[in-house]
Write an enzyme that holds these catalytic residues in place. Structure first.
Site, PDB file in Angstrom:
ATOM      1  N   GLU A 268       4.050  14.171  -8.754  1.00 46.45           N
ATOM      2  CA  GLU A 268       5.296  14.582  -8.107  1.00 46.45           C
ATOM      3  C   GLU A 268       6.404  14.644  -9.160  1.00 46.45           C
ATOM      4  OE1 GLU A 268       8.175  12.848  -4.506  1.00 46.45           O
ATOM      5  OE2 GLU A 268       6.976  11.484  -5.740  1.00 46.45           O
ATOM      6  N   LYS A 329       6.133  18.470   0.930  1.00 47.89           N
ATOM      7  CA  LYS A 329       6.166  17.102   1.451  1.00 47.89           C
ATOM      8  C   LYS A 329       6.719  17.082   2.862  1.00 47.89           C
ATOM      9  CE  LYS A 329       7.736  12.521  -0.155  1.00 47.89           C
ATOM     10  NZ  LYS A 329       8.503  11.848  -1.228  1.00 47.89           N
ATOM     11  N   CYS A 380       3.637  10.687  -2.687  1.00 47.33           N
ATOM     12  CA  CYS A 380       4.386   9.437  -2.832  1.00 47.33           C
ATOM     13  C   CYS A 380       4.335   8.573  -1.581  1.00 47.33           C
ATOM     14  CB  CYS A 380       5.826   9.749  -3.258  1.00 47.33           C
ATOM     15  SG  CYS A 380       6.654   8.366  -4.101  1.00 47.33           S
TER      16      CYS A 380
END
Length: 522
Positions: A268, A329, A380
């Site tokens: 990321e 995301k 994440c």
């Protein structure tokens, strides 16, 4: 009556201290301390503090426990600001105040050993859902990646494992607190149950077999130049670092030091500059892709889709066809990647200006097919959210990928906590997990949760692994959300029954009766 109330307040204070101690002890069960069995000390301490108090007393004691718990669990948030860490601890502590209110009354019920751990699961569900999508960081299950009961996640999922751990805590409480009304036979049964659950969980099989196919993957950790709130330094430097690490990877392949990968994973934020808008960034990525000659899953921040918006994405970049599928995301972090009530808060909290443009949430799961293998991309903090992980498994993910950027929290316990959560997801799903971080922790986690590789923080790291491709489901992924719904429903049922029983017991006590030491009120 007034004197009795004052005496009640005095008696609750020692209980509050016990609860706060229990919360602090529970925080030590998790990384970076990694003492999971302390959870079987912390929960009994909370129940000892809750026994015999009123609903108001339960709220106070439960909140004290929860605030202390999160204060020990997430001190890494102090990197953002001490006030942020305090605010989060108080917010999450309030959920445990609700737990305390109902659990204090449920301890009087005949089936309290069932209702109390179910209420705990319901509390975890609430913390993982609200506000702003919740914060599921404090689930009991996350502490058990290295302990036998953690294997149960493959069978009953994360909610089911949290229930089992809470149930074990209840059994320990029954053993040490005989005045609860547990007979000697009952305490013996509790001891047998504890030994059986712990022992049998260690014997549970966890399949490591794939479908006969393997993939060679490279995780690239290019490292970042800064730290703290400004970890990424000059944005182009981060991308160049990942280019340099990828070029070194190719040199090692050509020299025979390492096997040629089928896919390369960048983390990321490996580029914070949109490669579709910035030619220099695009050139760097294309140089890396040409060098290795295989697709790279690039972590890129893209502009849009709306004005003053951005998206955190994983972009499949093929050496022949260029950029292809994009996963955006789905669960951006509130106050980290976007600001709820932005217009109302910015004039009063200037620090929020550091967040920059609002991160727009993606709408589709991270199902990413690359060269005949289906990867489930999770970015994440998303690894902690059941729905995000479940959706990629339902979509046919054969291998899980976690692209992450923990640079802000380097040197704190946050990267270790996230890696432990990721290990539990490997057990739950029965999938290999490939983790690529900007500056640590990157690694490879096998389907049984064991670690093949774990990078150090703050250094460049490239690791190549041959991992199995898996199609089969664990019992946990087959059951899906059912354990969560059933256990949460039981917890709510227990809360209702506790309130009903409390109302029925009220007329039995004379209005002016002096409260007993075990049923003082606040």
């Amino acid at each position: 009556m007034k004197q009795a109330e004052q005496a009640g307040r005095v008696r609750v204070l020692p209980r509050l201290f016990v609860a706060v101690a229990g919360g602090a002890v529970l925080g030590l069960a998790f990384e970076p301390y990694n003492l999971p069995w302390l959870s079987l000390v912390a929960l009994p301490l909370l129940l000892i503090a809750l026994r015999g108090v009123s609903i108001k007393g339960g709220i106070l004691i439960g909140a004290g426990f929860g605030i202390a718990y999160y204060a020990v669990l997430v001190p890494w948030l102090s990197i953002i600001g001490g006030d942020a860490a305090i605010a989060l601890s108080i917010l999450e502590g309030l959920f445990y105040g609700v737990f305390g209110a109902f659990a204090s009354q449920a301890l009087r019920l005949r089936l309290w050993m069932l209702w109390v751990p179910a209420m705990w699961v319901a509390t975890e569900y609430a913390t993982a859902s609200v506000p702003f999508g919740g914060f599921p960081w404090g689930r009991l299950a996350w502490a058990f990646a290295d302990a036998w009961p953690g294997r149960l996640a493959a069978y009953v999922g994360i909610p089911g494992l949290s229930f089992v751990i809470a149930f074990l805590g209840v059994l320990v409480y029954a053993l040490i607190w005989s005045r609860q009304g547990v007979s000697r036979v009952g305490r013996g049964a509790a001891l047998v149950a504890i030994v059986a659950v712990v022992g049998l969980s260690g014997a549970l099989p966890l399949s490591m077999d794939g479908n006969g196919k393997t993939v060679t993957a490279a995780m690239v950790q290019g490292n970042v130049p800064g730290e703290g709130l400004e970890p990424m330094g000059e944005a182009r430097t981060v991308t160049r670092n990942h280019l340099a690490a990828t070029l070194q990877l190719q040199q090692d392949v050509m020299s025979g030091k390492t096997a040629k990968p089928n896919v390369v994973i960048w983390p990321e934020n490996s580029t914070d500059i949109d490669p579709f808008k910035d030619q220099q960034t695009r050139t760097v990525i294309e140089e890396a892709v040409r060098a290795v000659g295989v697709p790279i899953l690039v972590g890129a921040v893209l502009e849009g889709p709306g004005p003053n918006e951005r998206q955190t994405t994983g972009v499949v970049w093929d050496p022949a066809t260029g950029p292809g599928q994009i996963y955006a995301k789905r669960h951006p972090v509130p106050f980290g990647e976007y600001i709820p009530f932005r217009e109302q808060l910015l004039p009063y909290i200037k620090r929020l200006e550091m967040v920059g443009r609002q991160t727009a949430a993606g709408t589709t799961p991270g199902i990413v097919p690359i060269n005949g293998v289906t990867y489930g991309d999770v970015i994440c903090f998303e690894i902690a959210y059941d729905g995000v992980v479940a959706d990629v498994i339902k979509g046919g993910a054969q291998i899980l990928v976690v692209q992450t950027n923990n640079a802000t929290y380097g040197g704190t316990g946050q990267p270790d906590q996230q890696f432990a959560i990721t290990r539990m997801r490997a057990i739950e799903t029965g999938r290999t997990v490939l983790v690529a971080s900007t500056n640590g922790i990157s690694g490879v986690i096998r389907p049984d949760g064991s670690v093949e590789h774990k990078s150090k923080q703050g250094v460049a790291d490239v690791y190549v692994a041959s991992v199995p491709v898996r199609d089969s489901n664990t019992l946990a992924t087959t059951l899906g959300g059912w354990p969560q719904w059933v256990l949460t429903g039981l917890g709510m049922m227990g809360a209702v029954l506790a309130l009903v029983a409390r109302r029925r017991q009220r007329p039995a006590s004379p209005p002016a009766a002096k409260p007993s030491p075990e049923e003082v009120t606040v």
